[in-house]
Design a protein around this motif. Structure first.
Motif, PDB file in Angstrom:
ATOM      1  N   LEU A 125       0.830  -1.195   0.000  1.00 30.98           N
ATOM      2  CA  LEU A 125       0.000   0.000   0.000  1.00 30.98           C
ATOM      3  C   LEU A 125       0.869   1.251   0.000  1.00 30.98           C
ATOM      4  N   ARG A 151       1.414   4.055  -3.180  1.00 28.76           N
ATOM      5  CA  ARG A 151       1.262   5.499  -3.035  1.00 28.76           C
ATOM      6  C   ARG A 151       2.547   6.233  -3.394  1.00 28.76           C
ATOM      7  N   ASP A 196      -8.510  -5.453   3.551  1.00 34.14           N
ATOM      8  CA  ASP A 196      -8.620  -3.998   3.558  1.00 34.14           C
ATOM      9  C   ASP A 196      -7.436  -3.344   2.866  1.00 34.14           C
ATOM     10  N   TYR A 197      -6.277  -3.982   2.928  1.00 36.48           N
ATOM     11  CA  TYR A 197      -5.104  -3.446   2.243  1.00 36.48           C
ATOM     12  C   TYR A 197      -5.359  -3.337   0.738  1.00 36.48           C
ATOM     13  N   TYR A 221      -8.258  -2.877  -0.797  1.00 37.62           N
ATOM     14  CA  TYR A 221      -9.154  -1.755  -1.075  1.00 37.62           C
ATOM     15  C   TYR A 221      -8.409  -0.424  -0.989  1.00 37.62           C
ATOM     16  N   GLU A 222      -7.589  -0.272   0.023  1.00 42.64           N
ATOM     17  CA  GLU A 222      -6.847   0.977   0.177  1.00 42.64           C
ATOM     18  C   GLU A 222      -5.834   1.149  -0.945  1.00 42.64           C
ATOM     19  N   ARG A 229      -7.776   2.388  -3.880  1.00 40.65           N
ATOM     20  CA  ARG A 229      -8.085   3.805  -3.673  1.00 40.65           C
ATOM     21  C   ARG A 229      -6.859   4.675  -3.888  1.00 40.65           C
ATOM     22  N   ALA A 230      -5.685   4.123  -3.572  1.00 39.91           N
ATOM     23  CA  ALA A 230      -4.439   4.875  -3.718  1.00 39.91           C
ATOM     24  C   ALA A 230      -4.001   4.989  -5.173  1.00 39.91           C
ATOM     25  N   ARG A 233     -18.798   1.367   2.947  1.00 37.85           N
ATOM     26  CA  ARG A 233     -17.798   2.428   2.894  1.00 37.85           C
ATOM     27  C   ARG A 233     -18.345   3.707   2.275  1.00 37.85           C
TER      28      ARG A 233
END
Length: 216
Positions: free
Chosen positions: A64, A68, A90-91, A93-94, A97-98, A139
């Motif tokens: 993650l 980024r 969850d990693y 999904y983040e 998103r990143a 979310r």
């Protein structure tokens, strides 16, 4: 065109397996390997890969943070596919998103991995609709809903976004809406611009978080 791939995973055996699959393809070359995100950043700068296969959970710098950092500091940035054991992580999904372009499960078949790399290199995000729905569940936010409302999508753009959220490619969307593929590409570009989305993945996440598309 030869697709240059960088492998990032702290398990040497995983990297070995991925290299064997990808280097066997006539249009792919694994140009480097990294055991953590910090090492990956340097290799992206020196090797200029087209696609990075990025493990999520690694010591020192995880996938993650690495995603980024690469997208923020490398221009042009490579396409990044997150490789994970658990699709509901969850990693993952983040990372999406990143700015990651999609994700792959480590249990995927070799043919699926090859297809994913080709899709990413061609600029098409790799989405698993059911998994994205699961990741996006719960979310939503009012801020995301307001942002979607301000985007002012046309009726046709809204149709295209809904089909994107179902994982349809441009060709499949064209068939569904009886449009030319180039027309669909124009609509997709307009959707991304209006949503301020880097790619299809970002647009789909925005659609779910805003409630424009509802996980079912």
């Amino acid at each position: 065109m030869m697709i240059k791939v960088l492998l990032v995973d702290d398990e040497e055996l995983v990297r070995f397996g991925l290299r064997a699959v990808l280097d066997a393809q006539p249009d792919m070359e694994v140009v480097g390997e990294a055991a953590d995100g910090a090492e990956a950043l340097g290799l992206v700068r020196s090797l200029n890969p087209d696609v990075v296969l990025m493990d999520v959970r690694m010591p020192d710098m995880d996938g993650l943070t690495a995603t980024r950092t690469i997208l923020r500091n490398c221009d042009p940035a490579p396409k990044i596919l997150v490789v994970t054991t658990f699709e509901n992580d969850d990693y993952v999904y983040e990372a999406l998103r990143a700015g990651a372009d999609g994700f792959l499960l480590k249990r995927a078949r070799p043919a699926e991995m090859v297809h994913a790399v080709r899709l990413a290199a061609a600029g098409e995000s790799l989405l698993f609709p059911a998994a994205i729905r699961g990741l996006a569940a719960g979310r939503g936010s009012s801020a995301a809903a307001e942002s979607m409302a301000r985007a002012g999508l046309t009726e046709r753009e809204a149709e295209v976004l809904r089909l994107m959220a179902r994982g349809f490619s441009n060709t499949e969307i064209a068939g569904q809406l009886y449009l030319g593929v180039q027309t669909v590409k124009t609509h997709v570009s307009s959707v991304l611009a209006k949503l301020g989305a880097r790619d299809r993945t970002q647009a789909v996440i925005a659609a779910y978080e805003s409630g424009f598309v509802t996980p079912t």
